[in-house]
Design an enzyme around this catalytic site. Structure first.
Site, mmCIF file in Angstrom:
data_model
loop_
_atom_site.group_PDB
_atom_site.id
_atom_site.type_symbol
_atom_site.label_atom_id
_atom_site.label_comp_id
_atom_site.label_asym_id
_atom_site.label_seq_id
_atom_site.Cartn_x
_atom_site.Cartn_y
_atom_site.Cartn_z
ATOM 1 N N LYS A 52 0.801 -1.533 -0.103
ATOM 2 C CA LYS A 52 0.183 0.198 -0.035
ATOM 3 C C LYS A 52 0.967 1.119 0.108
ATOM 4 O O LYS A 52 0.597 2.188 -0.895
ATOM 5 C CB LYS A 52 -0.840 0.073 1.184
ATOM 6 C CG LYS A 52 -2.160 -0.850 1.260
ATOM 7 C CD LYS A 52 -2.775 -1.157 2.487
ATOM 8 C CE LYS A 52 -4.185 -1.929 2.277
ATOM 9 N NZ LYS A 52 -4.872 -2.268 3.791
ATOM 10 N N GLN A 96 -5.219 -2.353 9.480
ATOM 11 C CA GLN A 96 -4.641 -3.191 9.632
ATOM 12 C C GLN A 96 -5.459 -4.467 10.211
ATOM 13 O O GLN A 96 -4.911 -4.571 11.320
ATOM 14 C CB GLN A 96 -3.400 -3.329 8.748
ATOM 15 C CG GLN A 96 -2.738 -5.011 8.426
ATOM 16 C CD GLN A 96 -3.817 -5.029 6.770
ATOM 17 O OE1 GLN A 96 -3.767 -3.749 6.514
ATOM 18 N NE2 GLN A 96 -4.001 -6.181 6.551
ATOM 19 N N ASP A 119 -11.676 1.689 4.161
ATOM 20 C CA ASP A 119 -11.649 0.275 3.660
ATOM 21 C C ASP A 119 -12.878 0.204 3.539
ATOM 22 O O ASP A 119 -13.661 -0.427 3.260
ATOM 23 C CB ASP A 119 -10.926 0.231 5.580
ATOM 24 C CG ASP A 119 -10.247 -0.928 5.370
ATOM 25 O OD1 ASP A 119 -9.438 -1.103 3.757
ATOM 26 O OD2 ASP A 119 -8.953 -0.957 6.405
#
Length: 292
Positions: A52, A96, A119
């Site tokens: 990322k 995460q 997200d």
């Protein structure tokens, strides 16, 4: 049979995003800033977060990695989340997963500012997605929709079977495929590990999205000719004949199912690259929203 090439599509999307970022720079505007929160040293998570960060560099985003030790308490993580929520320099961020067992993931995700939830996991954004409102869509389902659209895969009136009911992939995927418009207008069956006669369902499906996490679960005798197959599964299967000691395998018996498919995603190189590309697209949206 056409391979739905996630690597190429994601590369195209990143090029499009870079053009938008370059335009921002030329106007003297602040470029998008994506942060990632990583707790602990899970190998897969470290790899994913690293990719990322590299993707941000490619498109011209600023990026910040907040790496906290495995021993971080839930309160300490929630305090960091609050800091990110109030940091005007950060346009969007992700936490995460998986988090260490002593931390309540749902509590943490609920604490994320929905306006920075790139997200698309917060209930507010999930609800807006379900209602067809503009919002952040979870990156993996968003990527699948983008793959279908960019390859002109017909969806109207098709029977889609989504295997897996997670809130991250299966449930949002079933909603997106059933929504009005393209790509959508499908009749959707949401199947899972407790579904009876799974093969009977999949044999009647025009489109199959498998997010079960069982290597080579979907066999050739479970699909009909001309089926569209989206393989979201990604499992490390031990294989000593490879230098890494394992191979990455999807939910689909690709070698045999591909012979009957009209479109199919490979693993790796299909859905995976799209997930990061759509995360970047959500971050660009977050930056644009903050300017309005």
């Amino acid at each position: 049979m056409t391979i739905l090439d996630g690597k190429k599509a994601s590369s195209d999307i990143k090029d499009e995003i870079k053009i938008a970022v370059d335009a921002m720079k030329s106007k003297g505007e602040k470029v998008p800033h994506l942060a990632a929160v990583l707790v602990g040293d899970d190998g897969a998570s470290l790899t994913y977060v690293g990719s990322k960060v590299r993707a941000c560099e490619r498109v011209g985003f600023e990026s910040t990695l907040v790496h906290m030790p495995e021993s971080t308490t839930e309160d300490e993580l929630l305090k960091k989340i609050n800091e990110l929520n109030n940091d005007k320099n950060i346009d969007g961020y992700i936490v995460q997963l998986p988090l260490p067992r002593h931390i309540d993931s749902q509590k943490v995700l609920m604490a994320v500012d929905p306006n920075k939830d790139v997200d698309g996991f917060h209930p507010e954004n999930f609800g807006k997605m379900a209602l067809g409102m503009e919002t952040f869509i979870a990156a993996t389902p968003y990527g699948i929709i983008e793959l279908l659209e960019r390859n002109n895969v017909e969806t109207q009136g098709k029977h889609a079977v989504v295997i897996g009911r997670s809130n991250i992939v299966g449930r949002p995927m079933s909603i997106l495929l059933s929504r009005k418009g393209y790509p959508g207008d499908c009749t959707v069956t949401l199947a899972h590990s407790r579904t009876k006669d799974m093969a009977e369902l999949t044999r009647n499906a025009d489109i199959i999205v498998s997010a079960l996490g069982v290597p080579k679960f979907l066999k050739a005798d479970m699909v009909k000719d001309g089926v569209v197959v989206i393989d979201v599964g990604i499992t490390r299967v031990p294989d000593q004949s490879h230098s890494r000691g394992y191979v990455i395998t999807g939910d689909v018996d690709f070698e045999n199912v591909s012979k009957k498919s009209s479109f199919i995603t490979p693993v790796p190189g299909g859905v995976g690259p799209m997930t990061i590309a759509m995360l970047l697209k959500n971050t660009l949206l977050a930056r644009e929203n903050s300017m309005n």
